[in-house]
Design a protein around this motif. Sequence first.
Motif, short mmCIF file in Angstrom:
data_model
loop_
_atom_site.label_atom_id
_atom_site.label_comp_id
_atom_site.label_asym_id
_atom_site.label_seq_id
_atom_site.Cartn_x
_atom_site.Cartn_y
_atom_site.Cartn_z
N ARG A 142 -0.57 -65.10 -68.98
CA ARG A 142 -1.15 -66.09 -69.88
C ARG A 142 -1.18 -67.42 -69.13
NH1 ARG A 142 2.53 -63.51 -73.53
NH2 ARG A 142 3.99 -65.23 -73.33
N GLY A 143 -2.36 -67.88 -68.81
CA GLY A 143 -2.48 -69.12 -68.06
C GLY A 143 -2.24 -68.89 -66.57
N ILE A 144 -2.18 -69.97 -65.83
CA ILE A 144 -2.03 -69.89 -64.37
C ILE A 144 -0.62 -70.28 -63.94
CG2 ILE A 144 -2.87 -70.79 -62.16
CD1 ILE A 144 -5.57 -71.25 -63.51
N PHE A 145 -0.13 -71.41 -64.46
CA PHE A 145 1.13 -71.95 -64.00
C PHE A 145 2.30 -71.27 -64.68
CE2 PHE A 145 -2.06 -75.34 -63.70
CZ PHE A 145 -2.01 -75.57 -62.32
N GLY A 146 3.27 -70.85 -63.88
CA GLY A 146 4.49 -70.26 -64.42
C GLY A 146 4.36 -68.83 -64.87
N ALA A 147 3.20 -68.20 -64.63
CA ALA A 147 3.00 -66.84 -65.12
C ALA A 147 3.96 -65.86 -64.45
CB ALA A 147 1.55 -66.41 -64.89
N GLU A 148 4.20 -66.02 -63.15
CA GLU A 148 5.06 -65.07 -62.43
C GLU A 148 6.49 -65.11 -62.96
OE1 GLU A 148 6.54 -64.09 -57.85
OE2 GLU A 148 4.91 -65.52 -58.22
N ALA A 149 7.02 -66.31 -63.19
CA ALA A 149 8.39 -66.44 -63.72
C ALA A 149 8.47 -65.87 -65.13
CB ALA A 149 8.82 -67.90 -63.70
N ARG A 150 7.44 -66.12 -65.94
CA ARG A 150 7.45 -65.61 -67.31
C ARG A 150 7.43 -64.10 -67.33
NH1 ARG A 150 4.08 -63.40 -70.24
NH2 ARG A 150 2.31 -63.86 -68.88
N ILE A 151 6.56 -63.51 -66.52
CA ILE A 151 6.47 -62.06 -66.47
C ILE A 151 7.79 -61.45 -65.99
CG2 ILE A 151 5.33 -60.13 -65.31
CD1 ILE A 151 2.76 -61.76 -65.35
N GLN A 152 8.44 -62.11 -65.04
CA GLN A 152 9.71 -61.60 -64.52
C GLN A 152 10.78 -61.53 -65.61
OE1 GLN A 152 11.48 -63.99 -61.43
NE2 GLN A 152 13.22 -62.63 -61.16
N ARG A 153 10.92 -62.61 -66.38
CA ARG A 153 11.96 -62.59 -67.42
C ARG A 153 11.59 -61.66 -68.57
NH1 ARG A 153 9.80 -68.03 -67.97
NH2 ARG A 153 8.68 -68.30 -69.95
N GLU A 154 10.30 -61.58 -68.89
CA GLU A 154 9.90 -60.67 -69.96
C GLU A 154 10.09 -59.21 -69.54
OE1 GLU A 154 6.17 -61.44 -71.81
OE2 GLU A 154 6.53 -63.59 -71.99
N MET A 155 9.82 -58.90 -68.27
CA MET A 155 10.02 -57.54 -67.79
C MET A 155 11.49 -57.16 -67.83
SD MET A 155 7.32 -55.86 -67.26
CE MET A 155 8.21 -54.49 -66.52
N ARG A 156 12.38 -58.12 -67.58
CA ARG A 156 13.81 -57.84 -67.69
C ARG A 156 14.19 -57.47 -69.12
NH1 ARG A 156 17.74 -61.45 -63.89
NH2 ARG A 156 16.51 -61.44 -61.97
N THR A 157 13.59 -58.18 -70.06
CA THR A 157 13.88 -57.87 -71.46
C THR A 157 13.33 -56.50 -71.83
OG1 THR A 157 13.79 -60.23 -72.02
CG2 THR A 157 13.61 -58.67 -73.84
N VAL A 158 12.12 -56.18 -71.37
CA VAL A 158 11.54 -54.86 -71.63
C VAL A 158 12.44 -53.76 -71.07
CG1 VAL A 158 9.62 -53.33 -71.07
CG2 VAL A 158 9.16 -55.69 -71.75
#
Length: 314
Positions: A142-158
């Motif tokens: 979602r968006g350009i900035f910070g997407a990699e960090a967001r996906i990383q933490r969300e994948m940990r939760t998944v």
Amino acid sequence: MTQGSSSHYQVLRIAVTATEKEIKVAYRKAARLSHPDQGGDAAAFRRVTLAYETLMDPKRRSAYDRAYAMGTSEDDDGAHFDAPAAGSHAASTVRRPNTPRNTAGDPAVFIPPFESANQEGYVPLIPFELARQQVHGMPRKRGIFGAEARIQREMRTVQLITRQILPAIPAARLINGLQSPADNSHIDHAVLSGYRLAIIGSMLLPKGAYAWNGNTLNHGGRSIAPPQLAHVVRRMQDIFPELNVTGWTVIHSPDGNLHEPVIDHHRRSRSSLDMVQVVNAAGLARGLKQFLSSGPAPNTVNVPVLARLLRGMH
């Protein structure tokens, strides 16, 4: 089927996952039955036509599906979505004397049962193959900035929920990437089991000791704003009055230690305590499992609720 009691999908007797071809076939059949020239009812024919026109237009269908997920309607005819009344399904799962109580570890039971599909004219809201899946959707960019960090933490939760929660609770369903019904933001994750729904946000912070007072997260004299979930939880509770909805913010450590960082919970109001909890990964695994398992009929897959949640994915 009276006006204002059914969604467009129910009017055409199709699943919410219906394709364009399935919509056309269903419309032709429903139009023949409801057309006034064929002895049908004019009001019913208008509902059939409105349903067809809405679902065949990709933009209108997308807007309608968002409304469907939120339990509201944007149509001029006042039609609304028939969310089950509080306890309506629960009544069918009331335990009789001398019968074993359903536990979270029992095989999943679907309400309403998919065996009802054998009845003439009945179409389940979602296909059985979709309902039996425990994980729906994945974190999306979602968006350009910070997407990699967001996906990383969300994948940990998944991964945490997939490994720690879902095997222990067969009826639990994890939905990732919901559009928030409260604003234009997104909900990282939602876990549905029986009549309980957990809304989950994810953070990734350095190791150390943090203090949560119900409103702010503090570390070393500095305040850190966790995901704002309280207003989302309240909105989801309004949408699904038959459920018990809570919010959870899980904080992951960079090295993957489930017990880091340490979260101290200072005294706070009961309303804040009940609505949103801030925990580390170990705390989420433990607390979420207890929350979902202690609800009524925890081995139940609430199909109408699941269908609406799936239509709310971005």
